[in-house]
Design a protein around this motif. Sequence first.
Motif, mmCIF file in Angstrom:
data_model
loop_
_atom_site.group_PDB
_atom_site.id
_atom_site.type_symbol
_atom_site.label_atom_id
_atom_site.label_comp_id
_atom_site.label_asym_id
_atom_site.label_seq_id
_atom_site.Cartn_x
_atom_site.Cartn_y
_atom_site.Cartn_z
ATOM 1 N N PHE A 55 118.967 68.537 118.663
ATOM 2 C CA PHE A 55 117.737 68.594 118.459
ATOM 3 C C PHE A 55 117.296 68.230 117.404
ATOM 4 N N THR A 56 116.112 68.622 116.629
ATOM 5 C CA THR A 56 115.086 67.910 115.879
ATOM 6 C C THR A 56 115.497 68.913 114.722
ATOM 7 N N TYR A 57 116.281 68.767 112.631
ATOM 8 C CA TYR A 57 115.735 69.624 112.110
ATOM 9 C C TYR A 57 115.319 69.671 110.891
ATOM 10 N N ARG A 58 114.195 70.363 110.419
ATOM 11 C CA ARG A 58 113.249 70.580 109.631
ATOM 12 C C ARG A 58 114.410 70.617 108.021
ATOM 13 N N SER A 59 114.416 69.880 107.165
ATOM 14 C CA SER A 59 115.593 70.299 105.596
ATOM 15 C C SER A 59 114.789 69.810 104.767
ATOM 16 N N PRO A 60 114.352 71.088 104.011
ATOM 17 C CA PRO A 60 113.965 70.261 102.256
ATOM 18 C C PRO A 60 114.507 69.647 101.987
ATOM 19 N N GLN A 61 115.660 69.090 101.967
ATOM 20 C CA GLN A 61 116.154 68.480 101.392
ATOM 21 C C GLN A 61 115.389 66.638 101.370
ATOM 22 N N GLN A 62 114.976 66.718 102.194
ATOM 23 C CA GLN A 62 114.334 65.166 102.682
ATOM 24 C C GLN A 62 113.444 65.172 102.772
ATOM 25 N N ASP A 63 112.848 64.836 101.340
ATOM 26 C CA ASP A 63 111.582 64.031 100.864
ATOM 27 C C ASP A 63 110.680 63.864 101.452
ATOM 28 N N ASP A 64 111.013 62.782 102.634
ATOM 29 C CA ASP A 64 109.291 62.364 103.551
ATOM 30 C C ASP A 64 109.173 63.483 104.538
ATOM 31 N N GLN A 65 110.329 64.636 104.592
ATOM 32 C CA GLN A 65 109.326 65.932 105.341
ATOM 33 C C GLN A 65 109.181 65.008 107.033
ATOM 34 N N THR A 66 110.974 64.206 107.180
ATOM 35 C CA THR A 66 110.133 64.336 108.593
ATOM 36 C C THR A 66 112.240 64.651 109.307
ATOM 37 N N PRO A 67 111.854 65.077 110.197
ATOM 38 C CA PRO A 67 112.515 65.782 111.174
ATOM 39 C C PRO A 67 113.469 64.569 111.269
ATOM 40 N N ARG A 68 114.989 64.955 111.779
ATOM 41 C CA ARG A 68 115.858 64.258 111.436
ATOM 42 C C ARG A 68 116.855 65.327 112.908
ATOM 43 N N ARG A 69 117.489 64.310 114.054
ATOM 44 C CA ARG A 69 117.829 64.294 115.698
ATOM 45 C C ARG A 69 119.382 64.723 114.544
ATOM 46 N N HIS A 70 119.919 65.769 115.763
ATOM 47 C CA HIS A 70 121.087 65.981 115.632
ATOM 48 C C HIS A 70 122.046 66.061 117.004
ATOM 49 N N VAL A 71 123.486 65.935 116.453
ATOM 50 C CA VAL A 71 123.629 65.685 117.921
ATOM 51 C C VAL A 71 125.522 66.765 117.450
ATOM 52 N N VAL A 72 125.495 67.933 117.574
ATOM 53 C CA VAL A 72 126.168 69.234 116.745
ATOM 54 C C VAL A 72 127.094 69.757 118.188
ATOM 55 N N ASP A 73 128.387 69.882 118.036
ATOM 56 C CA ASP A 73 128.970 71.231 118.849
ATOM 57 C C ASP A 73 128.003 72.379 118.341
ATOM 58 N N PRO A 74 127.661 72.994 119.117
ATOM 59 C CA PRO A 74 127.730 75.105 118.489
ATOM 60 C C PRO A 74 129.077 75.910 118.546
ATOM 61 N N TYR A 75 129.408 76.481 117.008
ATOM 62 C CA TYR A 75 130.365 77.069 117.376
ATOM 63 C C TYR A 75 130.082 78.599 117.100
ATOM 64 N N GLU A 76 129.110 79.283 115.957
ATOM 65 C CA GLU A 76 129.170 80.077 115.952
ATOM 66 C C GLU A 76 127.366 80.595 115.996
ATOM 67 N N HIS A 93 127.886 65.845 114.838
ATOM 68 C CA HIS A 93 128.668 63.988 115.015
ATOM 69 C C HIS A 93 127.627 63.407 114.269
ATOM 70 N N TYR A 94 126.738 63.447 114.773
ATOM 71 C CA TYR A 94 125.462 62.907 113.954
ATOM 72 C C TYR A 94 123.989 62.754 113.540
ATOM 73 N N SER A 95 123.749 62.239 112.447
ATOM 74 C CA SER A 95 121.908 62.976 112.981
ATOM 75 C C SER A 95 121.387 61.249 112.702
ATOM 76 N N GLU A 96 120.079 61.408 112.992
ATOM 77 C CA GLU A 96 119.370 60.434 113.330
ATOM 78 C C GLU A 96 117.850 61.070 112.404
ATOM 79 N N GLY A 97 117.999 59.475 111.898
ATOM 80 C CA GLY A 97 115.955 59.332 111.339
ATOM 81 C C GLY A 97 116.080 58.104 111.127
ATOM 82 N N PRO A 98 114.593 58.386 110.078
ATOM 83 C CA PRO A 98 113.710 56.502 109.641
ATOM 84 C C PRO A 98 114.861 55.656 109.382
ATOM 85 N N ARG A 99 116.433 55.816 109.062
ATOM 86 C CA ARG A 99 117.026 54.872 108.314
ATOM 87 C C ARG A 99 118.086 54.805 109.615
ATOM 88 N N GLY A 100 118.014 55.289 110.851
ATOM 89 C CA GLY A 100 118.957 54.572 111.337
ATOM 90 C C GLY A 100 119.914 55.956 111.884
#
Length: 219
Positions: A55-76, A93-100
């Motif tokens: 999924f893509t995720y918007r985090s306020p910690q990202q100054d560029d406000q670009t959503p990052r893609r995350h690959v996740v094992d959901p548990y709760e 497992h990993y996230s993917e954004g403008p820097r790879g």
Amino acid sequence: MQRLRKALAPERREEIERRHTALALDLGRRDEDEIAPAVWDGLTRALVARRRIEFTYRSPQQDDQTPRRHVVDPYERYFDTARGHYYLRGWCHYSEGPRGVRPQHRYFDYRLGRMAELQLLPDKLPPFPPPAPQYAVAYELSARVARFGVSRQRGIEVTDVEMRPDGSALVHGHTHDPFLAVQALLHYGPNCRVLGGPEVLERMRSAVREMGEMYGEGT
């Protein structure tokens, strides 16, 4: 709990998740975020089928406000009554954004209202969740908040409470996330003093220092 769920038949796991979902929907009415139905329903299917998600995720910690893609094992999936939002706790497992691509290999608590474009992947979750790192927590509470007992805080597993004659308390425990532990303890204000461990103490010092700069004289 995860081991017990895994041992159940798929039909029983689905029934348990349906009941959790019904409760979640009730609590969700108190969440100010707008949670996309596709995110909610897709996550329900993933939890029942024990499937990895992306999924893509918007985090306020990202100054560029670009959503990052995350690959996740959901548990709760849970509702945090203190913060008033619904969260997913999962192993990223990993996230993917403008820097790879950036390997993560750790647990995150994702706010559902900031998730989008959720997809189920063919990968099944491992038999048991990866072990979470544990960080020591030690803090003292003033008698003003502790004399009638010590409240449990989400994100902090309390292992020992020493009540003092003056009504104050010395609390020991551990946390899987120093950030969440500090956020939980900050609500005590001046009635709480963090003593350790090193990761939690450093985060608390940093938070207090930044607040001091914000509210110090001359501001």
